[in-house]
Scaffold this motif. Structure first.
Motif, mmCIF file in Angstrom:
data_model
loop_
_atom_site.group_PDB
_atom_site.id
_atom_site.type_symbol
_atom_site.label_atom_id
_atom_site.label_comp_id
_atom_site.label_asym_id
_atom_site.label_seq_id
_atom_site.Cartn_x
_atom_site.Cartn_y
_atom_site.Cartn_z
ATOM 1 N N ARG A 95 117.292 -49.640 57.837
ATOM 2 C CA ARG A 95 116.743 -50.791 57.096
ATOM 3 C C ARG A 95 116.663 -52.018 57.995
ATOM 4 N NH1 ARG A 95 116.937 -54.904 53.175
ATOM 5 N NH2 ARG A 95 115.937 -54.290 51.226
ATOM 6 N N THR A 96 115.967 -51.851 59.123
ATOM 7 C CA THR A 96 115.778 -52.951 60.074
ATOM 8 C C THR A 96 114.331 -52.953 60.547
ATOM 9 O OG1 THR A 96 116.230 -51.684 62.088
ATOM 10 C CG2 THR A 96 118.150 -52.619 60.924
ATOM 11 N N MET A 97 114.026 -53.866 61.446
ATOM 12 C CA MET A 97 112.683 -53.933 62.024
ATOM 13 C C MET A 97 112.337 -52.648 62.767
ATOM 14 S SD MET A 97 112.935 -56.371 65.410
ATOM 15 C CE MET A 97 113.605 -57.797 64.625
ATOM 16 N N ASP A 99 112.554 -49.715 61.693
ATOM 17 C CA ASP A 99 111.840 -48.791 60.810
ATOM 18 C C ASP A 99 110.331 -48.969 60.976
ATOM 19 O OD1 ASP A 99 113.962 -47.315 59.301
ATOM 20 O OD2 ASP A 99 114.564 -49.374 58.861
ATOM 21 N N ALA A 100 109.879 -50.203 60.975
ATOM 22 C CA ALA A 100 108.448 -50.479 61.146
ATOM 23 C C ALA A 100 108.001 -50.166 62.568
ATOM 24 C CB ALA A 100 108.145 -51.936 60.801
ATOM 25 N N ALA A 129 103.390 -48.907 60.045
ATOM 26 C CA ALA A 129 104.441 -49.922 60.110
ATOM 27 C C ALA A 129 104.592 -50.633 58.766
ATOM 28 C CB ALA A 129 104.137 -50.933 61.215
ATOM 29 N N ALA A 133 107.858 -50.533 56.497
ATOM 30 C CA ALA A 133 108.512 -51.775 56.078
ATOM 31 C C ALA A 133 108.725 -51.773 54.567
ATOM 32 C CB ALA A 133 107.687 -52.987 56.513
ATOM 33 N N THR A 136 111.630 -49.686 53.349
ATOM 34 C CA THR A 136 112.989 -50.198 53.531
ATOM 35 C C THR A 136 113.538 -50.773 52.233
ATOM 36 O OG1 THR A 136 112.281 -52.409 54.286
ATOM 37 C CG2 THR A 136 112.629 -50.703 55.989
ATOM 38 N N ASP A 158 113.097 -54.979 53.928
ATOM 39 C CA ASP A 158 113.792 -55.677 54.998
ATOM 40 C C ASP A 158 112.880 -56.726 55.622
ATOM 41 O OD1 ASP A 158 116.090 -55.833 57.000
ATOM 42 O OD2 ASP A 158 114.340 -55.542 58.283
ATOM 43 N N ALA A 161 111.606 -55.889 59.180
ATOM 44 C CA ALA A 161 110.584 -54.836 59.182
ATOM 45 C C ALA A 161 109.244 -55.394 58.721
ATOM 46 C CB ALA A 161 111.018 -53.677 58.292
#
Length: 177
Positions: A95-97, A99-100, A129, A133, A136, A158, A161
């Motif tokens: 669950r952060t950037m 992921d994207a 992406a 996002a 998340t 997030d 993300a």
């Protein structure tokens, strides 16, 4: 998509980039451009996002030192993601950037195919992406600020993300424009 801090941090970065571009022409070499952006974001963006983008851009610049063909750009994105994972400690699904960015990197690997259409590949990467996002929203936070908050309170995607997907969307729009 959060408490506003991520948005303020990204707005500060956008203003710094706008001022930088107005003050001098950006470097023409992709490697030098990414390195200069890394330095700028490390200096002006602040927060963990500034550090992570700085790490990403610094690592992404390396594969572009001697080449700038489409496969080199795919290598650059992979290098940036790997640096963020190594130094930031997060992984896809946390669950952060990332992921994207990892979803985009997977699509951008198509740049290694002969005759790849950069706009079509980047469009697919941006859509992936953005979907990652949004996904998340339903993830348990395994890293980053959200990991300190009860999952019952995490009702939005997030913010990092969402911001990373927005940056990729801006790159795509810039190429189209």
């Amino acid at each position: 998509a959060g408490d506003g801090d991520c948005g303020h941090t990204h707005a500060r970065a956008a203003r710094a980039i706008q001022e930088w571009v107005r003050a001098r022409p950006p470097p023409s070499s992709p490697a030098h451009l990414l390195s200069a952006l890394a330095d700028l974001l490390l200096d002006k963006m602040g927060g963990s996002s500034g550090v992570l983008y700085g790490l990403f851009l610094t690592a992404a610049a390396r594969p572009l030192h001697n080449r700038s063909d489409l496969p080199a750009w795919a290598d650059a994105v992979d290098a940036g993601v790997e640096a963020m994972q190594r130094y930031g400690g997060a992984a896809p699904g946390d669950r952060t950037m990332l992921d994207a960015l990892c979803a985009a990197a997977k699509e951008l690997s198509a740049l290694r195919s002969p005759g790849a259409n950069v706009v079509a590949v980047l469009t697919s990467a941006v859509e992936s992406a953005e979907a990652a996002a949004e996904a998340t929203r339903h993830m348990e936070a395994g890293a980053g600020r959200a990991s300190y908050i009860s999952s019952a309170q995490l009702l939005q995607p997030d913010p990092g993300a969402v911001a990373a997907a927005a940056v990729l969307r801006a790159v795509l729009e810039g190429l189209r424009g």
